[in-house]
Design an enzyme around this catalytic site. Sequence first.
Site, PDB file in Angstrom:
ATOM      1  N   GLU A 199       0.818  -1.219   0.000  1.00  9.81           N
ATOM      2  CA  GLU A 199       0.000   0.000   0.000  1.00  9.81           C
ATOM      3  C   GLU A 199       0.849   1.264   0.000  1.00  9.81           C
ATOM      4  O   GLU A 199       1.721   1.442   0.858  1.00  9.81           O
ATOM      5  CB  GLU A 199      -0.924   0.000   1.223  1.00  9.81           C
ATOM      6  CG  GLU A 199      -1.885   1.181   1.252  1.00  9.81           C
ATOM      7  CD  GLU A 199      -2.873   1.101   2.392  1.00  9.81           C
ATOM      8  OE1 GLU A 199      -3.428   2.141   2.778  1.00  9.81           O
ATOM      9  OE2 GLU A 199      -3.091  -0.018   2.914  1.00  9.81           O
TER      10      GLU A 199
ATOM     11  N   LYS B 101      -7.329  -0.640  11.660  1.00 10.77           N
ATOM     12  CA  LYS B 101      -6.698  -1.125  10.432  1.00 10.77           C
ATOM     13  C   LYS B 101      -5.511  -0.245  10.093  1.00 10.77           C
ATOM     14  O   LYS B 101      -4.448  -0.738   9.669  1.00 10.77           O
ATOM     15  CB  LYS B 101      -7.704  -1.125   9.291  1.00 10.77           C
ATOM     16  CG  LYS B 101      -7.175  -1.721   7.982  1.00 10.77           C
ATOM     17  CD  LYS B 101      -6.559  -0.701   7.053  1.00 10.77           C
ATOM     18  CE  LYS B 101      -6.096  -1.333   5.751  1.00 10.77           C
ATOM     19  NZ  LYS B 101      -5.403  -0.392   4.864  1.00 10.77           N
TER      20      LYS B 101
ATOM     21  N   ASP C 223       5.038 -13.929  12.832  1.00 15.96           N
ATOM     22  CA  ASP C 223       3.708 -14.476  12.552  1.00 15.96           C
ATOM     23  C   ASP C 223       2.709 -13.329  12.635  1.00 15.96           C
ATOM     24  O   ASP C 223       2.110 -13.073  13.680  1.00 15.96           O
ATOM     25  CB  ASP C 223       3.373 -15.568  13.569  1.00 15.96           C
ATOM     26  CG  ASP C 223       2.043 -16.260  13.278  1.00 15.96           C
ATOM     27  OD1 ASP C 223       1.279 -15.757  12.435  1.00 15.96           O
ATOM     28  OD2 ASP C 223       1.771 -17.299  13.909  1.00 15.96           O
TER      29      ASP C 223
ATOM     30  N   HIS D 230      -2.554  10.291  -0.234  1.00 14.13           N
ATOM     31  CA  HIS D 230      -2.607   8.863  -0.525  1.00 14.13           C
ATOM     32  C   HIS D 230      -2.738   8.611  -2.027  1.00 14.13           C
ATOM     33  O   HIS D 230      -2.023   7.772  -2.587  1.00 14.13           O
ATOM     34  CB  HIS D 230      -3.785   8.226   0.214  1.00 14.13           C
ATOM     35  CG  HIS D 230      -3.965   6.767  -0.081  1.00 14.13           C
ATOM     36  ND1 HIS D 230      -3.173   5.795   0.487  1.00 14.13           N
ATOM     37  CD2 HIS D 230      -4.825   6.115  -0.899  1.00 14.13           C
ATOM     38  CE1 HIS D 230      -3.546   4.605   0.034  1.00 14.13           C
ATOM     39  NE2 HIS D 230      -4.549   4.778  -0.806  1.00 14.13           N
TER      40      HIS D 230
END
Length: 419
Positions: free
Chosen positions: A84, A293, A309, A407
Site C-alpha cells: 500500500e 486497520k 507471525d 494517498h
Amino acid sequence: MPVANSRLAGFHKLTVAERRAAVAEAASLSEGDVAALAREGELPLAVADRMIENVIGTYSLPVGVATNFVIDGRHYLIPFVLEEASVVAAASNMAKRCLKKGGFTSECDAPVMIGQIEVRGCAHPREAADAVVAARDDVGKRCDAAMPSMVARGGGFRGLEARVVDGPGGPLVVCHLLVDCRDAMGANLVNTLAEALSDYVASLCGAGARAGLRILSNLATERLARVSATFTPGELAATPDEGATVVDAILEAFDFARADPWRARTTVWKPNLQPDFNVSVCDGFNRWCTNNKGVMNAISSVAVATGQDWRAIEAGAHAYVGYGTSYGPMTAWSKNDDGDLVGSITVPMAVGLVGGACKVHPAAKANLNILGVDKAVDLAKVMAAAGLAQNLAALKALATEGIQRGHMALHARSRGDQA
C-alpha cells in the site's frame, strides 16, 4: 548494531540503489544483507521449499524503510513490507514530528505467553480449579524441567491460573500456564508444554476429569507493548497557532469515532442472519475498525519484514481491544496542559528473534539487522511505535486535508500515472 541517526535527509529522493546503500552504511549491513535486499526474488526456492509445503514459487513485496524514529533515546530505521502506497511516508513523517519532545517512549511487559489447558468432566468445577492453583509449585517444577534450555536463558514458568467457564456442554475448567519465552515468540514451546502437562493437570481436577484443548493463546494479555509520544502544536503545522487548531481537529476526529457508531462501519449488520445479536455490540465492533486497520498497516508491515507471525499479531491485537465489554481503539489521544497532543498505544506483541522465518528468510534477517534489535521486547516497542505514528498520520490527514490527497498522489505514482 544501532543506527547513529534515523534522520536520512532527502532519503525519498534517492534511487533504490542509493537508498539501499544509505541504509547499509547507517546500519552497518554486511555484503550478504545488501545482496539479500538487492536480489530480484530474494528468497531462494530451496529455502522456500523448507519453509512451507507444496511450494511452486515465491511472491515478492516491496521493502521500504521508515526514517526519523527515536524510541527511548535510540534511533531506528524501520523496514516495512507491504503493497500500500503512503504508509511508509506517513509513518516517517509523523515520527519526525515528535522529536522535539524526545520521540517515543516505551514500557513493555516481560515476554510471557499463555498456554491453555481445557479440562472437561469435572464433577466439582470450582473445587477443581482451586486444586489446580494449589498445585502451582509442582506444576512449575514440571514445566521448568521440560524446558531446561529456556530456563538457562532466563525464561521459564511464571504462573498458573484456573477459572471456570460455562460451556454449552456444561462447566469447563480452563487452566493458564504462564511462560516467559525470552526472545522466542513461544508458540511451539508453549504448545509442547500444554500437551505435556495436560494429563497431570486433569488428574488434579478429580475422578472423571479429562483434558480437552491444549494450545497457546494468541490473546497475549501478559505480553503487552506500551508506547507513547508527545507532539507540540508547532511540529504539527507551520506555526504554533495553526498547530493548535490541528491538535483540536485531530481530537475531534478521534472523538467522532466514539460518538458515532457508523464511523468506520465496514460491514452491514444483518439481523435476519443473527437475530440474537445486539445491534449495539455490532456497532461497537465496527466503530473502530478503520482506525485499528490503520494502526496495523504499520505493525503488520514490520512484522512481515522481520519474519514474524503477523496473523497471530493481528488476531491478538484485535482480540485485546475487544477483551472488555466492547471493541475499541488500539490508541488513545488527548491534550496536555501545554496544549501538546499526547498519544499512546497498548497492544499485545508476541514476537521473536529466534526460530521461525526470521532465522531462515534472508531478507528478514537483513531487515532485523537494519533495525539492530537483539531482544524481542525491543522489536515489540518498535512495532508499537510504528503503529502509533501511522495512526496519527491517518487522523491528521482526516482532520485537515482529507485522507485521499496524499494517498492518491502516491498511489498514482505507484501505478506510473501522472500525479
